[in-house]
Design an enzyme around this catalytic site. Structure first.
Site, PDB file in Angstrom:
ATOM      1  N   GLN A  66     -47.753  42.680  17.429  1.00 40.34           N
ATOM      2  CA  GLN A  66     -47.995  41.556  18.335  1.00 40.34           C
ATOM      3  C   GLN A  66     -48.220  41.908  19.804  1.00 40.34           C
ATOM      4  O   GLN A  66     -49.123  41.347  20.440  1.00 40.34           O
ATOM      5  CB  GLN A  66     -46.810  40.563  18.245  1.00 40.34           C
ATOM      6  CG  GLN A  66     -47.051  39.318  19.049  1.00 40.34           C
ATOM      7  CD  GLN A  66     -45.920  38.308  19.041  1.00 40.34           C
ATOM      8  OE1 GLN A  66     -45.890  37.407  19.846  1.00 40.34           O
ATOM      9  NE2 GLN A  66     -44.982  38.430  18.133  1.00 40.34           N
ATOM     10  N   ASP A 122     -59.413  57.218   9.880  1.00 39.27           N
ATOM     11  CA  ASP A 122     -58.170  57.963   9.661  1.00 39.27           C
ATOM     12  C   ASP A 122     -58.039  58.931  10.827  1.00 39.27           C
ATOM     13  O   ASP A 122     -58.766  59.924  10.910  1.00 39.27           O
ATOM     14  CB  ASP A 122     -58.227  58.708   8.315  1.00 39.27           C
ATOM     15  CG  ASP A 122     -56.937  59.489   8.051  1.00 39.27           C
ATOM     16  OD1 ASP A 122     -56.107  59.605   8.976  1.00 39.27           O
ATOM     17  OD2 ASP A 122     -56.783  59.988   6.923  1.00 39.27           O
ATOM     18  N   LYS A 124     -55.964  61.046  11.467  1.00 39.30           N
ATOM     19  CA  LYS A 124     -55.402  62.374  11.189  1.00 39.30           C
ATOM     20  C   LYS A 124     -56.399  63.246  10.408  1.00 39.30           C
ATOM     21  O   LYS A 124     -56.111  64.397  10.104  1.00 39.30           O
ATOM     22  CB  LYS A 124     -54.087  62.228  10.446  1.00 39.30           C
ATOM     23  CG  LYS A 124     -53.005  61.682  11.397  1.00 39.30           C
ATOM     24  CD  LYS A 124     -51.745  61.350  10.684  1.00 39.30           C
ATOM     25  CE  LYS A 124     -50.737  60.800  11.691  1.00 39.30           C
ATOM     26  NZ  LYS A 124     -49.720  59.995  11.052  1.00 39.30           N
ATOM     27  N   TYR A 187     -38.735  46.040  18.460  1.00 42.15           N
ATOM     28  CA  TYR A 187     -39.393  44.777  18.104  1.00 42.15           C
ATOM     29  C   TYR A 187     -38.919  43.691  19.080  1.00 42.15           C
ATOM     30  O   TYR A 187     -37.934  43.863  19.812  1.00 42.15           O
ATOM     31  CB  TYR A 187     -39.052  44.382  16.667  1.00 42.15           C
ATOM     32  CG  TYR A 187     -39.845  45.151  15.638  1.00 42.15           C
ATOM     33  CD1 TYR A 187     -41.177  44.861  15.411  1.00 42.15           C
ATOM     34  CD2 TYR A 187     -39.255  46.177  14.900  1.00 42.15           C
ATOM     35  CE1 TYR A 187     -41.920  45.563  14.464  1.00 42.15           C
ATOM     36  CE2 TYR A 187     -39.991  46.885  13.956  1.00 42.15           C
ATOM     37  CZ  TYR A 187     -41.321  46.578  13.742  1.00 42.15           C
ATOM     38  OH  TYR A 187     -42.060  47.277  12.822  1.00 42.15           O
ATOM     39  N   GLU A 188     -39.631  42.583  19.026  1.00 43.45           N
ATOM     40  CA  GLU A 188     -39.391  41.426  19.901  1.00 43.45           C
ATOM     41  C   GLU A 188     -37.912  41.200  20.283  1.00 43.45           C
ATOM     42  O   GLU A 188     -37.547  41.223  21.452  1.00 43.45           O
ATOM     43  CB  GLU A 188     -39.947  40.170  19.210  1.00 43.45           C
ATOM     44  CG  GLU A 188     -39.613  38.849  19.861  1.00 43.45           C
ATOM     45  CD  GLU A 188     -40.283  38.663  21.199  1.00 43.45           C
ATOM     46  OE1 GLU A 188     -41.484  38.902  21.305  1.00 43.45           O
ATOM     47  OE2 GLU A 188     -39.597  38.256  22.162  1.00 43.45           O
ATOM     48  N   ASP A 217     -42.796  40.524  23.068  1.00 43.05           N
ATOM     49  CA  ASP A 217     -44.092  40.985  22.579  1.00 43.05           C
ATOM     50  C   ASP A 217     -45.244  40.426  23.406  1.00 43.05           C
ATOM     51  O   ASP A 217     -45.938  41.133  24.117  1.00 43.05           O
ATOM     52  CB  ASP A 217     -44.281  40.548  21.121  1.00 43.05           C
ATOM     53  CG  ASP A 217     -43.560  41.480  20.167  1.00 43.05           C
ATOM     54  OD1 ASP A 217     -43.272  42.619  20.559  1.00 43.05           O
ATOM     55  OD2 ASP A 217     -43.292  41.071  19.038  1.00 43.05           O
ATOM     56  N   GLY A 296     -33.319  26.137  38.335  1.00 43.48           N
ATOM     57  CA  GLY A 296     -33.393  26.069  39.787  1.00 43.48           C
ATOM     58  C   GLY A 296     -32.251  25.264  40.372  1.00 43.48           C
ATOM     59  O   GLY A 296     -31.233  25.026  39.728  1.00 43.48           O
ATOM     60  N   GLY A 297     -32.427  24.826  41.592  1.00 42.35           N
ATOM     61  CA  GLY A 297     -31.366  24.074  42.261  1.00 42.35           C
ATOM     62  C   GLY A 297     -31.392  22.590  41.905  1.00 42.35           C
ATOM     63  O   GLY A 297     -30.632  21.807  42.483  1.00 42.35           O
TER      64      GLY A 297
HETATM   65  N1  CAO Z   1     -54.933  56.690  10.963  1.00 41.43           N
HETATM   66  C1  CAO Z   1     -53.915  57.487  10.588  1.00 41.43           C
HETATM   67  N2  CAO Z   1     -52.630  57.244  10.934  1.00 41.43           N
HETATM   68  C2  CAO Z   1     -52.389  56.141  11.664  1.00 41.43           C
HETATM   69  C3  CAO Z   1     -53.417  55.277  12.082  1.00 41.43           C
HETATM   70  C4  CAO Z   1     -54.750  55.599  11.689  1.00 41.43           C
HETATM   71  N3  CAO Z   1     -55.779  54.848  12.044  1.00 41.43           N
HETATM   72  N4  CAO Z   1     -52.862  54.269  12.786  1.00 41.43           N
HETATM   73  C5  CAO Z   1     -51.537  54.498  12.826  1.00 41.43           C
HETATM   74  N5  CAO Z   1     -51.241  55.619  12.151  1.00 41.43           N
HETATM   75  C6  CAO Z   1     -49.941  56.250  11.958  1.00 41.43           C
HETATM   76  C7  CAO Z   1     -49.345  56.730  13.258  1.00 41.43           C
HETATM   77  O1  CAO Z   1     -49.934  57.924  13.655  1.00 41.43           O
HETATM   78  C8  CAO Z   1     -47.881  56.889  12.854  1.00 41.43           C
HETATM   79  O2  CAO Z   1     -47.716  58.119  12.196  1.00 41.43           O
HETATM   80  P1  CAO Z   1     -46.607  59.219  12.618  1.00 41.43           P
HETATM   81  O3  CAO Z   1     -45.300  58.514  12.655  1.00 41.43           O
HETATM   82  O4  CAO Z   1     -46.720  60.214  11.529  1.00 41.43           O
HETATM   83  O5  CAO Z   1     -46.949  59.748  13.934  1.00 41.43           O
HETATM   84  C9  CAO Z   1     -47.709  55.805  11.812  1.00 41.43           C
HETATM   85  O6  CAO Z   1     -49.005  55.314  11.525  1.00 41.43           O
HETATM   86  C10 CAO Z   1     -46.825  54.647  12.165  1.00 41.43           C
HETATM   87  O7  CAO Z   1     -46.970  54.237  13.511  1.00 41.43           O
HETATM   88  P2  CAO Z   1     -45.742  53.519  14.233  1.00 41.43           P
HETATM   89  O8  CAO Z   1     -44.553  54.444  14.197  1.00 41.43           O
HETATM   90  O9  CAO Z   1     -46.161  53.049  15.553  1.00 41.43           O
HETATM   91  O10 CAO Z   1     -45.501  52.248  13.287  1.00 41.43           O
HETATM   92  P3  CAO Z   1     -44.162  51.670  12.673  1.00 41.43           P
HETATM   93  O11 CAO Z   1     -44.604  50.593  11.768  1.00 41.43           O
HETATM   94  O12 CAO Z   1     -43.271  52.697  12.101  1.00 41.43           O
HETATM   95  O13 CAO Z   1     -43.399  51.029  13.947  1.00 41.43           O
HETATM   96  C11 CAO Z   1     -43.211  49.596  15.866  1.00 41.43           C
HETATM   97  C12 CAO Z   1     -43.803  49.811  14.470  1.00 41.43           C
HETATM   98  C13 CAO Z   1     -43.784  48.319  16.425  1.00 41.43           C
HETATM   99  C14 CAO Z   1     -41.687  49.478  15.774  1.00 41.43           C
HETATM  100  C15 CAO Z   1     -43.581  50.798  16.755  1.00 41.43           C
HETATM  101  O14 CAO Z   1     -44.964  50.986  16.707  1.00 41.43           O
HETATM  102  C16 CAO Z   1     -43.151  50.645  18.198  1.00 41.43           C
HETATM  103  O15 CAO Z   1     -41.967  50.791  18.538  1.00 41.43           O
HETATM  104  N6  CAO Z   1     -44.103  50.358  19.106  1.00 41.43           N
HETATM  105  C17 CAO Z   1     -43.862  50.271  20.518  1.00 41.43           C
HETATM  106  C18 CAO Z   1     -43.159  48.993  20.875  1.00 41.43           C
HETATM  107  C19 CAO Z   1     -43.916  47.765  20.441  1.00 41.43           C
HETATM  108  O16 CAO Z   1     -45.059  47.560  20.724  1.00 41.43           O
HETATM  109  N7  CAO Z   1     -43.189  46.902  19.756  1.00 41.43           N
HETATM  110  C20 CAO Z   1     -43.698  45.565  19.484  1.00 41.43           C
HETATM  111  C21 CAO Z   1     -44.164  45.418  18.137  1.00 41.43           C
HETATM  112  S1  CAO Z   1     -44.514  43.715  17.881  1.00 41.43           S
HETATM  113  O17 CAO Z   1     -43.070  43.056  17.458  1.00 41.43           O
END
Ligand code: CAO
Length: 475
Positions: A66, A122, A124, A187-188, A217, A296-297
């Site tokens: 988000q 991808d 990677k 997260y949020e 978010d 506010g006040g």
């Molecule tokens: N091709 C290949 N790999 C990809 C990719 C793509 N196009 N897009 C994403 N990935 C991979 C990433 O490289 C990552 O891999 P590694 O962990 O091996 O480096 C993996 O997908 C997961 O990415 P992530 O760790 O960001 O995702 P998650 O679901 O585990 O976590 C979240 C989600 C939101 C907790 C985390 O991204 C985060 O803390 N973000 C910053 C704060 C934020 O924006 N939070 C708000 C989210 S909305 O509530």
């Protein structure tokens, strides 16, 4: 006037006119460092017909869930070309979350990704990385909100990006800024708690509460969007990009600014506008939860209206703004309160706010929230009906302004969304449906990167743009 004199006056005014023309023809102060002398001539096209605010800006959008998508959706509404990079086969995780129509992208996804194009890569895969490097060269901003370190693990470090494209702005949302929690995923609600919102929301007697507004978010996405636009503006002068970071804790705290104000005011004595003061409850050493007290006040509270027994939203927010106190007394049938020293001044009223709101509530309970609104607005008393999401969705004025918009989608059909809340007279937003996963992959490779069909096929055959096959996944 004598003939001679008239001639003289005419000649003088002719001279003046010539002078004016000369002044107007003077070159603008183009070399000034400040001011607006460097701007082009004002457009002669009608307002709304000369592109959009961010026309010409291209965004490489690595956002998901988000916070990041909120930011890039705003930039897309402002006219930026937003290229959303998604993981092949899966895409943004929200496409499949809270699904209400089988086989269609969820509302969670569609409502956060309007006006964008989608490409699957991808990141990677070596060939995928090469495509990304080429896109970095063609874009102005890279926006991401991966977990800390994920972008670096893809090989897309700031140094790498900056070397490929020194003009690129790299904008990130993270949960926390540098410090003890910088490596945490967030997260949020984590942000609402860590940013001071939860400890100051709710009732004094109850636990901390999170709010329905997604201040962690969407609020941080908004902050990031402002940072990006400012970085673009600075780039016009410096020619180089920069890193922009919006940490969710910081964004929430920024929105809780008045509570940090109150924290410091505690040193000077109790917070007299909090109803706990009137109730004689002592303050501790941290800002307490203030229920529905007005920030506010001007004291305010949520009061029941007709129908509250069955309708959970039959309430109104009522503010006893000092300048309209007399009008309030007349409306609720307490005219003596206008001159009674026990009620006539804001200071005298503070210790009895609970009783005063109780009396006002006796009055509001005799009418619907909209009737109360009508009566109060007529005499300038600030009140606000508690609107349900159903009422907001059906409100014609919000449809008219494009704040609530109906959008058509090929796999889910019609749905409602929130349009651009920022209205600009020369950059008019139209809400276009969110892209299907990878819908614009070919288009982006050919139009943006200028690749030939044979090159596109080669990249496709390498597997860089598609989900790994089942056997590969298992290996
Ligand atoms: N091709 C290949 N790999 C990809 C990719 C793509 N196009 N897009 C994403 N990935 C991979 C990433 O490289 C990552 O891999 P590694 O962990 O091996 O480096 C993996 O997908 C997961 O990415 P992530 O760790 O960001 O995702 P998650 O679901 O585990 O976590 C979240 C989600 C939101 C907790 C985390 O991204 C985060 O803390 N973000 C910053 C704060 C934020 O924006 N939070 C708000 C989210 S909305 O509530």
């Amino acid at each position: 006037m004598a003939k001679k004199k008239r001639k003289k006056v005419k000649a003088a005014s002719k001279k003046r006119a010539r002078k004016v023309v000369k002044l107007a023809a003077r070159k603008p102060a183009a070399k000034k460092a400040n001011g607006n002398g460097h701007l082009p001539r004002p457009s002669s096209k009608p307002f709304g017909h000369d592109g959009k605010a961010l026309t010409g800006v291209r965004i490489l959008d690595f956002t998901h869930v988000q916070s990041g998508p909120t930011c890039t959706q705003l930039l897309a509404w402002m006219g930026a070309d937003v290229i959303k990079v998604e993981r092949p086969g899966v895409g943004d995780i929200t496409r499949g979350q809270l699904v209400d129509v089988k086989g269609a992208d969820s509302l969670y996804f569609t409502m956060l990704n309007h006006n964008k194009r989608s490409i699957t890569i991808d990141s990677k895969h070596p060939q995928g990385r090469r495509v990304l490097d080429e896109l970095i060269k063609k874009c102005d901003v890279l926006v991401e909100n991966f977990a800390p370190g994920a972008l670096d693990r893809m090989g897309l470090t700031w140094e790498h990006i900056h070397k490929l494209n020194p003009r690129m702005i790299v904008a990130s949302v993270k949960g926390f800024g540098p410090g003890p929690y910088e490596d945490c995923k967030v997260y949020e609600n984590v942000a609402q708690c860590a940013g001071g919102s939860a400890s100051t929301t709710g009732f004094r007697e109850g636990p901390p509460l999170v709010t329905g507004a997604q201040i962690g978010d969407s609020g941080t996405g908004l902050h990031l969007a402002l940072g990006i636009v400012c970085a673009l503006y600075q780039r016009n002068r410096t020619g180089r990009g920069q890193k922009v970071l919006a940490a969710m804790q910081d964004g929430v705290l920024n929105l809780c600014r008045v509570k940090l104000r109150d924290q410091q005011r505690l040193k000077a004595g109790p917070l007299t506008e909090y109803s706990q003061y009137g109730e004689g409850v002592a303050f501790g050493d941290a800002v307490p939860r203030a229920g529905n007290d007005s920030g506010g006040g001007q004291p305010g509270w949520i009061l029941k209206c007709k129908g509250w027994e069955t309708d959970p939203d039959a309430y109104i927010y009522f503010i006893t703004q000092a300048p309209v106190w007399q009008a309030i007394c007349d409306l609720i049938g307490e005219p003596t309160w206008k001159s009674d020293p026990e009620y006539a001044t804001p200071r005298a009223r503070l210790p009895k706010l609970k009783a005063i709101f109780g009396r006002i509530e006796q009055w509001t309970m005799t009418m619907t929230k909209f009737e109360v609104m009508e009566k109060c607005n007529a005499v300038d008393i600030p009140v606000g009906p508690i609107l349900s999401m159903k009422e907001i969705a059906e409100e014609p004025s919000l449809r008219k302004t494009g704040t609530v918009v109906e959008v058509d989608h090929p796999t889910r059909g019609k749905y409602l969304t929130v349009g651009n809340p920022i209205k600009m007279s020369d950059s008019i937003s139209e809400v276009k449906r969110s892209p299907l996963l990878g819908e614009h992959t070919d288009e982006i490779l050919t139009d943006v990167l200028g690749l030939k069909a044979a090159d596109v096929n080669e990249i496709k055959n390498s597997g860089a743009l598609s989900a790994p096959k089942k056997e590969e996944k298992a290996a």
